[in-house]
Design an enzyme around this catalytic site. Structure first.
Site, PDB file in Angstrom:
ATOM      1  N   SER A   1       0.849  -1.195   0.000  1.00 43.72           N
ATOM      2  CA  SER A   1       0.000   0.000   0.000  1.00 43.72           C
ATOM      3  C   SER A   1       0.880   1.238   0.000  1.00 43.72           C
ATOM      4  CB  SER A   1      -0.885   0.021   1.247  1.00 43.72           C
ATOM      5  OG  SER A   1      -0.136   0.373   2.395  1.00 43.72           O
ATOM      6  N   ASP A   2       0.342   2.360  -0.437  1.00 41.07           N
ATOM      7  CA  ASP A   2       1.058   3.607  -0.225  1.00 41.07           C
ATOM      8  C   ASP A   2       0.924   3.974   1.256  1.00 41.07           C
ATOM      9  OD1 ASP A   2       2.534   5.898  -0.699  1.00 41.07           O
ATOM     10  OD2 ASP A   2       1.452   6.393  -2.512  1.00 41.07           O
ATOM     11  N   TRP A   3       1.641   4.989   1.667  1.00 41.77           N
ATOM     12  CA  TRP A   3       1.745   5.385   3.073  1.00 41.77           C
ATOM     13  C   TRP A   3       0.346   5.582   3.675  1.00 41.77           C
ATOM     14  CZ3 TRP A   3       6.557   7.098   5.558  1.00 41.77           C
ATOM     15  CH2 TRP A   3       6.369   7.662   6.816  1.00 41.77           C
TER      16      TRP A   3
END
Length: 750
Positions: A285-287
């Site tokens: 996932s992104d941040w």
């Protein structure tokens, strides 16, 4: 006696059985075993808690006893930004020697356009139209990063971007799917080399999957609406290219795609990525993008966010901890099965084995470091040279002559080492960068007096207090080079702009210097296309330099003085004004396309709509500078366009060739570009589509035949029934130096 022999035989058999059993139990530790066997063996030994631990990436800020205890308990599969080499080895030792199964950690870092040796921003690298050079740059980035214990980078970013207001266009490869696919694949190949197990390679991560570059109004993290056909024909293309190039990982994006956040999007993550493309790496996932699905309104709470992300196929959670906090409970409730957790973890372990982490978990300090070596900086300079795009050169001011006695260097970016590095350079240091001012002083030595004046303190400064010294410098000089544009803080993540003109007092500074009457070469640095039409008449030459990296200064200096001819071409259209956005070359035609130079209020009426077309009343509908455009210090002539066949059947190929001649007196390189148009289809098609390019270097007077092979597979698109096909019909084909190419031929697919 017999009993003793029997006992001995039985003992030997038992020992052999025990040894074989023990060996069988340690298949995952056997470097000679097949990776899939090792993955399955290790997975079978893991507890549910250990599996969930592999799905957690933690952002490290400080190592303490509690963190080390968590590592030994198997709570972390990866760390982001994990300190220096000693810190990484300390954490790795806790994992490998302190945990029950000794599963190594994968260390990630944003190595976006170089590590310590910083290359031009990705948009600038795309402007080279040179995948081989981009691959070299990525090899160096991987070598430098791996030397300091990094296994994995969150690059390349291959989001198609047609909106220069979006700050992250700087990290993209531009507006075109074909060019982005070629540049993105080159980055993957450079980062990962021929084998992930090589200690000098790192795992790539194609991001942000998918549609992030179409953020509504260019506002970062914003909603995107992309019909499936457009998604497949344009936005998915470079990701497919990266997967085909072997990208080990992908990153899900922040955006809501057609109502479903991409981090929970089963269509893109499962159907397309896994089922259609057969991707077998893992998705991170992104941040905190998993828990951000709550703010999107797609998940009621952290638990539901974890469920939807896992169900969609996100293997690893970056920073937020919804998996760690909720996965076991989801398992007990039967919402997530053990088999699905196994699948998600298996794909993480597979990449760890491919990276050779089980055999080489630690990295020793380099005896002979390659970081910032002369060879690395030479490639960085070459990349910067080839990224420079000459947009204007009236009166042939450039290249400048070494006979100039006095040169005024003016502008806030002439000596700003930090800004020339650009966005996303967590490890690049300004003190390692060579600025244009210092480079110009070096190449001009004592022959030419360099008179420097910043004119304004920073690119965003509105004060005119320093104008006087800039005007004085110009008056004393024979010629002026100005360095304007954006500083590094004006582009990148969460740095969108509603207006994309030259900030601060720069326009007024340029006009003030222009009043001296001295010839001006303007160098513009920026992380995006900017609008600057109001000053094009005030300067002779405009050289677009993007943010050129560590060796940007020497590259610019050598191009200004003619050691190299500029060969960069725009990877994105430049609007005349922000009101034209979105603006891109491969648009649809509409039922009322405008004619050339159409402007002003038409005299027709709604009852008699004479001249009513798709255009603006107050600005030319064309871009200021077209996709693929870029001037040179020489001139090139295209002629004799030939097709090997004017008719071909599905499955066949034709060869398209053209004669390219250098008609000037300077050796230079030209990017020869091939475009096509499918004139009629079951769905409307773009007015032009890039289908090939080659960078050709020619000496003065030299000519060369440049040929492209075009297969009917290159003409495929998603038709009215959502089948990926080439449809029989008529096509136009152009070859030239930009998307404005007018040398055309016709062919038919039967």
């Amino acid at each position: 006696m017999l009993n003793k022999k029997i006992r001995n035989i039985l003992t030997i058999v038992l020992l052999l059985f025990i040894g074989a059993t023990l060996f069988a139990q340690e298949v995952y530790k056997d470097p000679n075993a097949a990776i899939e066997d090792r993955v399955n063996d290790l997975l079978g030994k893991m507890t549910t808690a250990e599996k969930i631990g592999q799905m957690q990436q933690f952002a490290l800020y400080q190592i303490n006893d509690g963190l080390l205890a968590g590592v030994k308990a198997g709570k972390f599969g990866s760390f982001l930004n994990a300190g220096d080499l000693n810190d990484k080895n300390r954490l790795q030792k806790a994992a490998v020697e302190g945990s029950r199964l000794g599963i190594p950690i994968i260390f990630g870092r944003d190595v976006i356009h170089g590590y310590k040796t910083v290359f031009p921003i990705p948009l600038g690298q795309a402007a080279t139209w040179n995948p081989e050079l981009v691959e070299k740059a990525s090899v160096i980035a991987a070598e430098e990063a791996s030397e300091e214990g990094i296994h994995w980078t969150f690059a390349p970013m291959v989001d198609i971007s047609r909106d220069p207001r979006w700050g992250r266009i700087a990290e993209s490869c531009g507006e075109d799917p074909y060019l982005a696919a070629e540049i993105g694949a080159a980055m993957v190949k450079g980062l990962q080399g021929s084998s992930l197990a090589d200690e000098n390679t790192i795992a790539a991560c194609a991001k942000h999957y998918v549609g992030y570059g179409a953020a509504e109004a260019g506002r970062d993290y914003n909603t995107t609406y992309i019909p499936e056909r457009l998604l497949r024909d344009v936005y998915l293309v470079p990701f497919k290219s990266c997967v085909d190039a072997g990208a080990a990982t992908l990153m899900s994006a922040f955006n809501d795609l057609n109502g479903v956040p991409t981090t929970g999007n089963e269509f893109t993550l499962k159907q397309v990525l896994r089922d259609e493309w057969n991707f077998d790496g893992f998705v991170v996932s992104d941040w905190t993008s998993i828990t951000e699905m709550i703010a999107h309104g797609y998940a009621a709470d952290e638990k539901e966010a974890a469920y939807k992300a896992a169900k969609a196929g996100v293997n690893m959670e970056m920073v937020s901890q919804s998996y760690a906090n909720n996965m076991e409970e989801l398992l007990k409730e039967g919402k997530i099965s053990e088999a699905w957790i196994d699948q998600l973890v298996m794909e993480i372990l597979r990449i760890k084995f491919r990276l050779g982490l089980f055999e080489r978990p630690y990295r020793e300090a380099a005896v002979d470091s390659k970081i910032l070596s002369d060879d690395n900086k030479a490639v960085a300079k070459q990349a910067a040279v080839e990224s420079l795009v000459l947009l204007q050169n009236s009166d042939d001011l450039l290249p400048l002559s070494y006979d100039i006695k006095k040169l005024a260097v003016i502008g806030p970016l002439a000596d700003d080492a930090k800004s020339q590095l650009g966005t996303w350079v967590p490890d690049g240091k300004p003190e390692d960068a060579v600025t244009p001012l210092s480079a110009l002083k070096e190449i001009l030595n004592e022959k030419t007096e360099v008179i420097y004046a910043a004119g304004i303190e920073t690119p965003r400064t509105k004060s005119t207090d320093l104008f006087g010294e800039a005007i004085k410098a110009a008056n004393q000089a024979d010629a002026v080079v100005m360095f304007c544009g954006e500083d590094d803080l004006l582009s990148g993540e969460s740095h969108s702009r509603a207006f994309i003109d030259l900030p601060g007092a720069q326009v007024n500074l340029i006009k003030a210097v222009a009043k001296t009457g001295k010839p001006i070469a303007l160098v513009i640095m920026g992380g995006r296309p900017l609008t600057f039409g109001e000053i094009t008449g005030d300067v002779n030459s405009i050289l677009y330099a993007w943010h050129p990296g560590t060796m940007g200064g020497p590259a610019i200096a050598d191009v200004l003085f003619g050691k190299y001819s500029p060969s960069g071409k725009l990877p994105v259209s430049f609007p005349r004004t922000v009101g034209q956005v979105p603006l891109y070359y491969n648009h649809k035609n509409t039922g009322r396309p405008p004619t050339a130079d159409q402007l002003g209020i038409e005299q027709g009426t709604p009852e008699n709509p004479l001249g009513f077309v798709s255009y603006f009343l107050d600005v030319d509908f064309t871009p200021a500078y077209s996709f693929g455009q870029g001037l040179s210090y020489t001139t090139f002539e295209y002629s004799d366009l030939k097709l090997s066949s004017e008719k071909l059947k599905v499955g066949e190929s034709l060869e398209a060739s053209v004669t390219l001649q250098n008609t000037g007196d300077v050796e230079a390189a030209e990017v020869v570009q091939l475009y096509i148009r499918d004139l009629f289809g079951s769905v409307t098609r773009p007015v032009k589509e890039l289908k090939g390019f080659k960078k050709i270097s020619l000496k003065p007077g030299e000519s060369k035949t440049v040929a492209f092979t075009l297969n009917t597979d290159d003409l495929k698109f998603w038709d009215i029934d959502m089948n990926y096909v080439v449809e029989p019909g008529e096509f136009n084909l152009w070859i030239g130096g930009s998307s404005d190419a007018d040398l055309m031929a016709e062919f038919k697919v039967e």
